[in-house]
Motif scaffolding. Sequence first.
Motif, short mmCIF file in Angstrom:
data_model
loop_
_atom_site.label_atom_id
_atom_site.label_comp_id
_atom_site.label_asym_id
_atom_site.label_seq_id
_atom_site.Cartn_x
_atom_site.Cartn_y
_atom_site.Cartn_z
N UNK A 138 -33.08 -56.42 -25.87
CA UNK A 138 -32.71 -57.33 -24.79
C UNK A 138 -32.71 -58.77 -25.26
N UNK A 139 -31.98 -59.60 -24.52
CA UNK A 139 -31.91 -61.04 -24.78
C UNK A 139 -32.41 -61.76 -23.54
N UNK A 140 -33.41 -62.59 -23.72
CA UNK A 140 -34.02 -63.29 -22.59
C UNK A 140 -33.93 -64.79 -22.82
N UNK B 51 -35.51 -71.38 -24.44
CA UNK B 51 -36.05 -70.49 -25.46
C UNK B 51 -35.30 -69.17 -25.36
N UNK B 52 -34.73 -68.74 -26.46
CA UNK B 52 -33.92 -67.52 -26.46
C UNK B 52 -34.63 -66.44 -27.27
N UNK B 53 -35.01 -65.35 -26.57
CA UNK B 53 -35.70 -64.24 -27.21
C UNK B 53 -34.71 -63.08 -27.38
N UNK B 54 -34.42 -62.73 -28.62
CA UNK B 54 -33.56 -61.59 -28.92
C UNK B 54 -34.45 -60.56 -29.60
N UNK B 55 -34.93 -59.63 -28.79
CA UNK B 55 -36.06 -58.84 -29.23
C UNK B 55 -35.97 -57.42 -28.70
N UNK B 56 -36.89 -56.59 -29.17
CA UNK B 56 -37.06 -55.24 -28.64
C UNK B 56 -38.17 -55.28 -27.59
N UNK B 57 -38.01 -54.47 -26.56
CA UNK B 57 -38.95 -54.44 -25.45
C UNK B 57 -39.46 -53.01 -25.28
N UNK B 58 -40.70 -52.93 -24.85
CA UNK B 58 -41.31 -51.62 -24.62
C UNK B 58 -42.10 -51.69 -23.32
N UNK B 59 -41.62 -50.94 -22.31
CA UNK B 59 -42.27 -50.88 -21.00
C UNK B 59 -42.52 -52.28 -20.43
N UNK B 60 -41.49 -53.11 -20.51
CA UNK B 60 -41.54 -54.42 -19.86
C UNK B 60 -42.08 -55.55 -20.70
N UNK B 61 -42.49 -55.29 -21.93
CA UNK B 61 -43.03 -56.35 -22.77
C UNK B 61 -42.38 -56.31 -24.15
N UNK C 145 -37.46 -71.43 -35.15
CA UNK C 145 -36.96 -70.05 -35.12
C UNK C 145 -38.06 -69.13 -35.63
N UNK C 146 -38.31 -68.04 -34.89
CA UNK C 146 -39.28 -67.03 -35.31
C UNK C 146 -38.56 -65.71 -35.53
N UNK C 147 -38.78 -65.10 -36.69
CA UNK C 147 -38.24 -63.79 -37.00
C UNK C 147 -39.41 -62.91 -37.39
N UNK C 148 -39.70 -61.94 -36.55
CA UNK C 148 -40.85 -61.10 -36.85
C UNK C 148 -41.16 -60.13 -35.74
N UNK C 149 -42.40 -59.67 -35.73
CA UNK C 149 -42.81 -58.61 -34.82
C UNK C 149 -43.58 -59.16 -33.63
N UNK C 150 -43.48 -58.43 -32.51
CA UNK C 150 -44.17 -58.76 -31.28
C UNK C 150 -44.97 -57.55 -30.79
#
Length: 831
Positions: free
Chosen positions: A293-295, A306-316, A330-335
Motif C-alpha cells: 500500500x501507499x499512504x 510523508x509518503x509510505x510505500x510499504x507492506x502492511x500486515x493486519x493494519x500495520x 528517504x528510508x528504505x528498510x523494514x518495518x
Amino acid sequence: FLKEPHDQKGKDNFKLLLLLNDRFQALWNFTEENYRILKQKCSTSESFLNLCLNLRSCSEAWKHHKTVLKQFLTDFTSETSMSLALYTVLHKPIRDHVEQYILLLTKLNEALKEILMFLLGNARAICSPSLPLWFPLQDMLCVPERRLLEDSRNLPISASTNRSDRILLFDDVLVLIQGNSFQSFDLKLVWVDKNCREKSAPGAVWQWKLNQAIRQALKGKRDFPLWGKTGEGTEPPSCRFFTYVFRLEGKFKNATYEGEWHWGKPHGKGTLKWRDGRNHVGDFKEGLEHGFGICLVPRRSEDRYDCYKCHWYEGKMRGYGICEYGNEMVYKGYFKDDLRQGFGILENPSADHPFKYTGQWENDKKNGYGVWDDKDRGERYIGMWHDDHKHGQGIVVTQSGVCYQRTFHAGRMVGSGILLLEDDSVYEGNFMEDLTFVGKGKLSFANGFVLEGTFTNKLGQGLQTQGILNTSNEQLDDRITKAQLGLEEFPVEERWKGIYDQFLEFIHSGCKEETEESFTGFHIQTSKELRKSQEYLFCQRGTEDVSWKMEDILEELVQHQELKSLQPYLDKALKSSLHPLGKLLKALMIAFQATYSGIGANRHLLTMAQEEVKYYAKKIWEFYQGLLHLVLEQKGQLPTKSVDGETNDQKACSIVLPLILPCFYPELFMLYMLYHEREDDLYCQGIVDLSLFPDIKLLEFLDVQKRSLIKDKCFLSATECLQKLITTVDPREKLVILQKTYEEIESTVSRVVEKDYKLPMDDLLPLLMYVVSRAKIQHLGAEIHLIRDLMDPTNQGGLYDFLLTALESCYEHIQRMRLHQRENCHGTHNP
C-alpha cells in the motif's frame, strides 16, 4: 368565399386577419385535447366533467365565429368605423371567452379541492397503521422513490433478544429500529450468510427477499420478483465494489473508502481518504490494510507529505518499504507495527546536512550495529548505536585516511582509543573530536621512534608534550602500522542480523509467495521499481518468467541437489533479482558497499571485510539448505546426507564463495591493494630494475642452470598465461591460471631438452621468477594474499598450494633484491 381586396394593403390585412382567426382555432383545439386527457384521468368526478363539457361547448361556439366574421366582412363599407368593427368582431368575443374561462377555472379549483380531500381521506385510511413508523424516520428515510418491501411486524423475525426491535426492508436500505433510534444499512453493503439456513417459513422468506433486494440494488433495478421466482440469480455476489463513509469505526473514522468489499469489510484493492488529507491506496484484507500500500500523511507545519510505500500486515506496516518524508529524507528498510525495525537505510540527500545511515533499527530508532556517513565532516562511523546515538565501540574513518577506534557513550567519546594516522604513525591514548591529543598517551612514529608522556594543546601554542622519546627501535612493527580494527568489538555474526532475520522469517513462514517481497525487498532501490515489483509479484506473469515463481523455485531446488547441476543453478539464482537468494545477496552488497566503499576503503578494515565476505557465503549456503529442507518436508522426504565428508563451512567456501565474490571484489581488492601498498611498491621497483636486463642476461643473473633454455624465446607463452591472473576474480580460476603457467614452463623445458622433464623446486623458482618479472603484474602482492585468504580450503597442501607458495617466494625475493640494492648499490641500476 370572400372576395379579396384589390389593393395591396387590403390584401395584406386580409391575410393577417385570417391568420389570427386560425391561431385562435388552434388554441381551442389544444384546449380540447387537454379536456380529453383530463376526462380519462378524472372520470370519477362528475362536477369536473360538467365544467369540462361547458368548456367544450365554448370551443364549439368559437368554431362558428368564422362564419359571422365572413358575413361582417361582406357587409363592410367605407363608412363603417374600422376600430369599432375590429372591436366588435375580435376583441369583444375574446374578452367574453376569457371571462368564461376565469369562471370555469374558479369552479375547477373548487372541484380539485374536493377531489384532493377525497383522495387524502382514502390515503389516511390505508396508511394509518404506518403513520407512527414514518414520523421518527421521516427526516432520514422519507424518500418518494423508496418502497417498503417487508416489515418484521407483518412477517415476524428478530435481530436480537429484544422483541421490541423492528426490521424494515426497503428496496435500497435495511433499517433496524431500536426504541427511538434506528440504524440504516445500504443494501449494496449488506451480506446474507449463505451458511445460515433459516428453518422457519418467515426466516426463509426474509432471506429470499433480502437476497433479491440486494441483487436488485447492486444492478440498479426495481422490478422486484415475486416469491418463488429466482430472477437473474439466486444470491448476490460476495465481492463488490462500493464507496462508503465510515462514521464511528475506529481508525477509519470519517474516512471515505472506495474499493472492493467482501462480507461487509474492505477486501481487495481500495482507496481510503480522510478529511485531513491522509490517503491510503493499496490492498485490504478483512477490513484492514494488508499487502502492499501507499499512504500519504500531511505534515502539520509544512505544505508537504510523508509518503509510505510499504507492506502492511493486519493494519500495520510490516516488512520492506520505501518512505519518502516531506523533509526530503528517504528510508528504505523494514518495518514492524508501524515502526522502523530491522535493517534499514535512512538518507538525507539535501544540501543542508547530508548524511546516510545503514544499519539496524529497533522501535523506530537506530539500535545495534550500523554505519553512518557524515558528508559534511567527511567521516564514516562504523559501530554500535543506542536510541539514535553512537553508543559502545565504534570506528571512525575520515576522508583524509585517518581512522580511529573509540568507545562512545550517548554520542560522546569516552576513555582512550587508538588513532591510526596516514603516515603510519600510531597514537594510543585520549584525544578530542578534532583529533588533537590530550592527556596521557603513546605516539609511535613510522621511523620506529616512540614518544610516551602527557599531551596538551593550548590555544595559540600548538601541541605540547612532556614525556620520554625512545629512539632504539629502527622500524615500526607491522602489527601496529597494519593494525586491524573491529574484529573483537564487532563479531561478524552480529553485524547484519537484521538482514538474516528477515530471510529466516521468510523461510519459517513457508516461503509464501505473497510474503516474499515484504521480507526480501532490498533489490528494490526506487519507489518506481517497488511499484513495478508489486505489479510483477501479484499480477499474472508471462511464460518467460514462470521459472521464478516460488513453487517452481522450490521444485528446482530438489532437482539440482547434485554438485554438477547445483553450482550452475546457484549461479543463476544469485544473479536473479527475482530469486530469494538473489535478493538476499543484493541486500548484503548494499551493506558491504556502505561500509567499505569510498571513505571506508581503509587498509585497517581489510580483515573485517574479508571475514564478512566469507560469512556471507556461509549464510547463503545455510539459507539454501533451509529452503531445500522446507521443500523436502513439504514433499514428505528426508534430506540426503553428505557423502563427501565436507562441512557446511567448506561447502560454502568451495561452492558459494566463488559465485558471490564478483559482487564484492572491487571494494575488497581495493582494501588488499591498500594493505599491501608498500610491498607492492617495492616489488614494482624491483620489476623495473629487472626489466633493464635483456632476456639472456636476466636468465644468467637468475642462475638458471640449463643454459640451453634461452633458445626458446624465453618463455613467452608462460608469461602471457600468467598475465591472465588479473582477468578473473575467482580464486579457483586464478589458481588454474597459475597451474597452466607452471605447465607452460615445464612444457618449454621439455621441448628444449627433447624429453619429458619434471621441474624440481630449485629449477622452478628461477624460471618462475623470470616469468613473473616479464609478466609485470602491478599488484601481485594483493593478488597473492587474496588468493591465499579466499581459496578453497580443500586445496591446502596440494599442487595449488605448492604453486602459490612458489609465487609468494618469487614475490618476496624480488622485494629483497630491491632492498639489497637500496643498501649496497647507492642508486645504481646494476643488480
